[in-house]
Scaffold this active site. Structure first.
Site, short mmCIF file in Angstrom:
data_model
loop_
_atom_site.label_atom_id
_atom_site.label_comp_id
_atom_site.label_asym_id
_atom_site.label_seq_id
_atom_site.Cartn_x
_atom_site.Cartn_y
_atom_site.Cartn_z
N LEU A 209 0.83 -1.17 -0.05
CA LEU A 209 0.21 -0.02 0.00
C LEU A 209 0.84 1.20 0.11
CD1 LEU A 209 -2.62 -0.97 2.77
CD2 LEU A 209 -3.10 -1.19 0.43
N HIS A 210 0.54 2.16 -0.79
CA HIS A 210 1.39 3.34 -0.73
C HIS A 210 0.61 4.61 -1.42
CE1 HIS A 210 1.57 2.40 -5.00
NE2 HIS A 210 1.90 3.55 -5.41
N ARG A 211 -0.54 4.41 -1.98
CA ARG A 211 -1.14 5.43 -2.65
C ARG A 211 -1.47 6.49 -1.51
NH1 ARG A 211 -1.38 5.14 -7.70
NH2 ARG A 211 -1.03 3.23 -8.89
#
Length: 380
Positions: A209-211
């Site tokens: 997850l990075h957004r």
């Protein structure tokens, strides 16, 4: 013919590796005058985000590193444009190949076109429809000034035709990232976390997850994490943490025995984990393509995707941004009812070869036209 190949961020590296190999092969086999200049913009400069990928994928040392480093979207884009322009003013190329949708892609395309250098966009035409994504802006701008469009799907072809792009500039070639995946499958290697977490085949999850929409708001991020943890029935969750996500995760203070936040992994180690996982939970686009090829179930925590074929043909399911959608999807998975995916057309490991074949044909055609024009001028 001198070709610039632009790489700036981790998603680019898997896409350029087979193109370089195909150029070198064509140059040696057909004795064509095809030279390339690998330009690393330095958009990703962390070792795990950059150097390790070059080593593992046998990408040669870049001829030029622009070393732009970090900064805001505008700062980074501006620095890339300035420094690439300096390179082109000193020694112009005949063609600039950009891949994907990162800042380096858009910035180098603009710099090249301002100097009347042809631009080829690999992975052209994909769209999420979400203009809040920086990548979507990069795609739209890049495709608006591209000369040659190399596409991964008929959906991308349709998107480009809808913009008025003529068919003679659109080349449906497949997916270079899959070229790399298929060629590297035998080289995947078990990461240390396998023993540390006592992992077993199809008995753990991989998560990325990075957004900003998922991780920047602590309340949203915590809801997602809590739902995932509550839905996985105690299985280990292996979470290679993106640098921009690390601080946010630490602030959540989540401490459960089956969650393993680890440093970003190299390409070979990460895909070993993916290949043997029960499921991948992600907000990345590229990973959904890799899981489709490997036949691994994938859940995407986004409302839209620029790779719809991973959902309509592959193993990916778009869950949206509601954390409550996670448990029903997990129930389907654990009940053994996940959909069986198939391989999209031309995702066969030969995309880069097709790209180079097209470039040679375009170059030969251009050379013939230039030769005729020169003869006409001389005759006058």
């Amino acid at each position: 013919m001198l070709i610039d190949i632009i790489a700036g961020a981790r998603p680019n590296f898997m896409k350029i590796a087979p193109i370089i190999k195909a150029i070198e092969s064509a140059h040696a086999q057909w004795e064509v005058d095809l030279q390339y200049r690998l330009i690393h913009t330095g958009q990703h400069y962390d070792k795990k985000m950059s150097a390790d990928f070059f080593e593992q994928l046998n990408i040669p040392t870049p001829h030029i590193n622009l070393e732009v480093g970090s900064g805001t979207q505008a700062e980074q884009t501006g620095k890339i444009m300035l420094r690439y322009e300096e390179v082109l003013l000193h020694e112009p190329s005949d063609l600039c190949i950009v891949v994907g949708d990162v800042n380096s892609t858009m910035a180098c395309a603009i710099a090249a076109k301002k100097l009347n250098i042809k631009v080829a966009h690999v992975e052209a035409g994909i769209r999420s429809g979400d203009i809040t994504m920086p990548e979507e802006i990069n795609r739209i701008v890049t495709d608006s000034i591209t000369d040659y469009f190399f596409t991964t799907s008929e959906v991308a072809n349709h998107n480009l035709r809808h913009l008025g792009i003529n068919n003679d500039r659109i080349f449906f070639v497949g997916n270079t990232m899959i070229d790399t995946l298929l060629s590297q499958l035998p080289n995947f290697r078990k990461p240390h976390i396998w023993e540390i977490a006592d992992l077993r085949e199809r008995n753990y999850l991989v998560m990325t997850l990075h957004r900003p929409s998922n991780v920047d708001d602590p309340s949203i991020f915590k809801q997602l994490m809590n739902e995932i943890i509550a839905s996985v029935r105690g299985l280990p969750i292996i979470f290679p943490v993106h640098p921009r996500t690390r601080k946010m995760l630490a602030n959540l203070d989540i401490k459960v025995p089956n969650l393993y936040p680890i440093e970003p992994l190299g390409y070979l180690e990460f895909n070993y984990l993916v290949n043997h996982a029960k499921v991948v939970i992600t907000d990345s686009g590229g990973i959904t393509e890799e899981t489709t090829i490997m036949g691994v179930p994938c859940m995407t925590l986004r409302n839209t995707t620029e790779r719809p074929e991973t959902c309509t043909i592959g193993t990916n399911l778009l869950l949206g941004d509601d954390p409550k959608a996670i448990k029903p999807a997990m129930d389907i998975l654990f009940e053994g009812n996940w959909k069986k995916g198939h391989i999209p057309e031309l995702w066969d490991g030969k995309t880069a070869e097709r790209i180079v074949d097209v470039i040679i044909q375009l170059f030969n055609k251009s050379s013939s036209v230039s030769s005729i024009e020169n003869q006409v001028v001389e005759s006058k």
